[in-house]
Design an enzyme around this catalytic site. Structure first.
Site, PDB file in Angstrom:
ATOM      1  N   GLU A  95      -8.896  -6.592  -8.777  1.00  0.00           N
ATOM      2  CA  GLU A  95      -9.656  -5.937  -7.704  1.00  0.00           C
ATOM      3  C   GLU A  95     -10.242  -4.636  -8.237  1.00  0.00           C
ATOM      4  O   GLU A  95     -10.029  -4.283  -9.394  1.00  0.00           O
ATOM      5  CB  GLU A  95      -8.749  -5.664  -6.501  1.00  0.00           C
ATOM      6  N   LYS A 141       0.876  -1.171   0.000  1.00  0.00           N
ATOM      7  CA  LYS A 141       0.000   0.000   0.000  1.00  0.00           C
ATOM      8  C   LYS A 141       0.914   1.222   0.000  1.00  0.00           C
ATOM      9  O   LYS A 141       1.227   1.779   1.043  1.00  0.00           O
ATOM     10  CB  LYS A 141      -0.928  -0.012   1.218  1.00  0.00           C
TER      11      LYS A 141
HETATM   12  N1  PXG Z   1      -7.533  -2.967  -2.754  1.00  0.00           N
HETATM   13  C1  PXG Z   1      -6.890  -1.793  -2.759  1.00  0.00           C
HETATM   14  C2  PXG Z   1      -6.077  -1.419  -3.934  1.00  0.00           C
HETATM   15  C3  PXG Z   1      -6.993  -0.947  -1.651  1.00  0.00           C
HETATM   16  O1  PXG Z   1      -6.357   0.219  -1.643  1.00  0.00           O
HETATM   17  C4  PXG Z   1      -8.456  -2.552  -0.593  1.00  0.00           C
HETATM   18  C5  PXG Z   1      -8.301  -3.363  -1.706  1.00  0.00           C
HETATM   19  C6  PXG Z   1      -9.285  -3.032   0.543  1.00  0.00           C
HETATM   20  O2  PXG Z   1      -8.437  -3.380   1.643  1.00  0.00           O
HETATM   21  P1  PXG Z   1      -8.912  -3.240   3.149  1.00  0.00           P
HETATM   22  O3  PXG Z   1      -7.748  -3.722   3.918  1.00  0.00           O
HETATM   23  O4  PXG Z   1      -9.198  -1.791   3.383  1.00  0.00           O
HETATM   24  O5  PXG Z   1     -10.099  -4.089   3.295  1.00  0.00           O
HETATM   25  C7  PXG Z   1      -7.779  -1.321  -0.549  1.00  0.00           C
HETATM   26  C8  PXG Z   1      -7.895  -0.419   0.632  1.00  0.00           C
HETATM   27  C9  PXG Z   1     -10.165   5.261  -0.373  1.00  0.00           C
HETATM   28  C10 PXG Z   1      -9.463   4.225   0.418  1.00  0.00           C
HETATM   29  O6  PXG Z   1     -10.068   6.433   0.021  1.00  0.00           O
HETATM   30  C11 PXG Z   1      -9.317   2.933  -0.055  1.00  0.00           C
HETATM   31  C12 PXG Z   1      -8.625   1.990   0.691  1.00  0.00           C
HETATM   32  C13 PXG Z   1      -8.116   2.317   1.874  1.00  0.00           C
HETATM   33  C14 PXG Z   1      -8.271   3.591   2.339  1.00  0.00           C
HETATM   34  C15 PXG Z   1      -8.952   4.562   1.625  1.00  0.00           C
HETATM   35  O7  PXG Z   1     -10.788   4.936  -1.379  1.00  0.00           O
HETATM   36  N2  PXG Z   1      -8.494   0.772   0.150  1.00  0.00           N
END
Ligand code: PXG
Length: 285
Positions: A178, A145
């Site tokens: 995803e 990330k």
């Molecule tokens: N795929 C990606 C590329 C992400 O960035 C997820 C899946 C879901 O992961 P979690 O661990 O959160 O279930 C993410 C996480 C936003 C935002 O502002 C998006 C994420 C995290 C924080 C903010 O859209 N995505």
């Protein structure tokens, strides 16, 4: 910032920080529900793994970061909110070399987020597959990330410009990876499918919780390679993420998925997830 509470207006980073100059850094998005930080340890472990993967040494222990997150929530009275945890490479010279940088900057923002309007949780999202492919695992591994989210942002731009709020990203082999900030799931009968992480899928914290809850509810939960065929022919599709939580998808590429309405499995899983999230986590005290 770096272990100290700083008023919003004074919370500043240098223009020479490589986080700004190159997107060199890592982050996490975490939620708090009901005065508890949800899956805090899992997010912190992933933050440290992301940092390790880019050879960034976070100048704090995992326990120290966890404590600082709780402290920041408390100071901001963020009992139901959203926490952004950011670690930048720090101030360096104008040049890519990360080893010229001094101390990494640790930033914790406690605020709120609403990713999608509430009505879409009842009615479902329309999404599209886009031309921007998810990063190759040997370019920037999607497990990291990182502060460089342009791959996802380019996909998001395509989705928005075609009238949808979210995109499905395929990997370089053409398999489903995803959404831009969410994981994707397919319901087929009593089976719950989601792509394996080697397809260029972030191992989402929400994804893992939903897989566990679905298995506990008696579903056959599997990580499987998917193409658009599996999406188009699914009974139900939904997305999961910290910000999005569990959100139904009713259209992909203008095609109706299943009945064209949020399905019973998705609705039940969303309910189970919300109940689980509101009663588990690290207390903000
Ligand atoms: N795929 C990606 C590329 C992400 O960035 C997820 C899946 C879901 O992961 P979690 O661990 O959160 O279930 C993410 C996480 C936003 C935002 O502002 C998006 C994420 C995290 C924080 C903010 O859209 N995505």
């Amino acid at each position: 910032m770096n272990g100290k509470l700083v008023p919003e207006k004074a919370a500043k980073v240098s223009v020479f920080d490589h986080g700004l100059l190159y997107g060199d850094g890592v982050f996490e998005g975490i939620r708090s529900y009901n005065g508890r930080v949800f899956m805090l340890d899992e997010h912190i472990m992933r933050l440290f793994r992301s940092a390790k993967a880019i050879d960034l040494k976070i100048p704090m222990t995992q326990a120290g970061v966890a404590k600082a997150v709780v402290k920041t929530c408390k100071a901001n009275r963020v009992m139901d909110g959203y926490i952004r945890l950011v670690v930048t490479r720090g101030v360096g010279s104008l040049g890519l070399n990360p080893y010229t940088c001094g101390t990494p900057q640790i930033i914790i923002i406690a605020g709120s987020i609403q990713l999608y309007p509430k009505k879409l949780y009842d009615e479902g999202l329309s999404i599209v597959t886009v031309g921007t492919i998810r990063n190759h695992t040997e370019s920037v591994n999607p497990q990291i990330k990182s502060l460089n989210y342009l791959n996802n942002i380019l996909a998001k731009i395509e989705a928005i410009n075609s009238g949808c709020m979210e995109a499905v990203m395929l990997n370089p082999q053409g398999f489903v990876a995803e959404a831009t900030g969410d994981n994707i799931f397919v319901v087929r009968g009593n089976t719950l499918l989601t792509p394996p992480t080697w397809c260029g899928t972030l191992e989402g914290v929400t994804r893992n919780v939903v897989m566990k809850l679905a298995a506990e509810a008696g579903m056959d939960v599997r990580e499987e390679v998917m193409t658009r065929y599996e999406l188009y022919t699914a009974d139900e599709v939904f997305l999961t993420g910290t910000a999005a939580e569990v959100i139904p998808v009713v259209k992909i590429d203008r095609r109706s998925i299943g009945s064209g309405k949020p399905g019973p499995v998705t609705r039940q899983l969303a309910k189970t997830f919300n109940r689980f999230a509101s009663s588990n986590g690290t207390p903000i005290v």
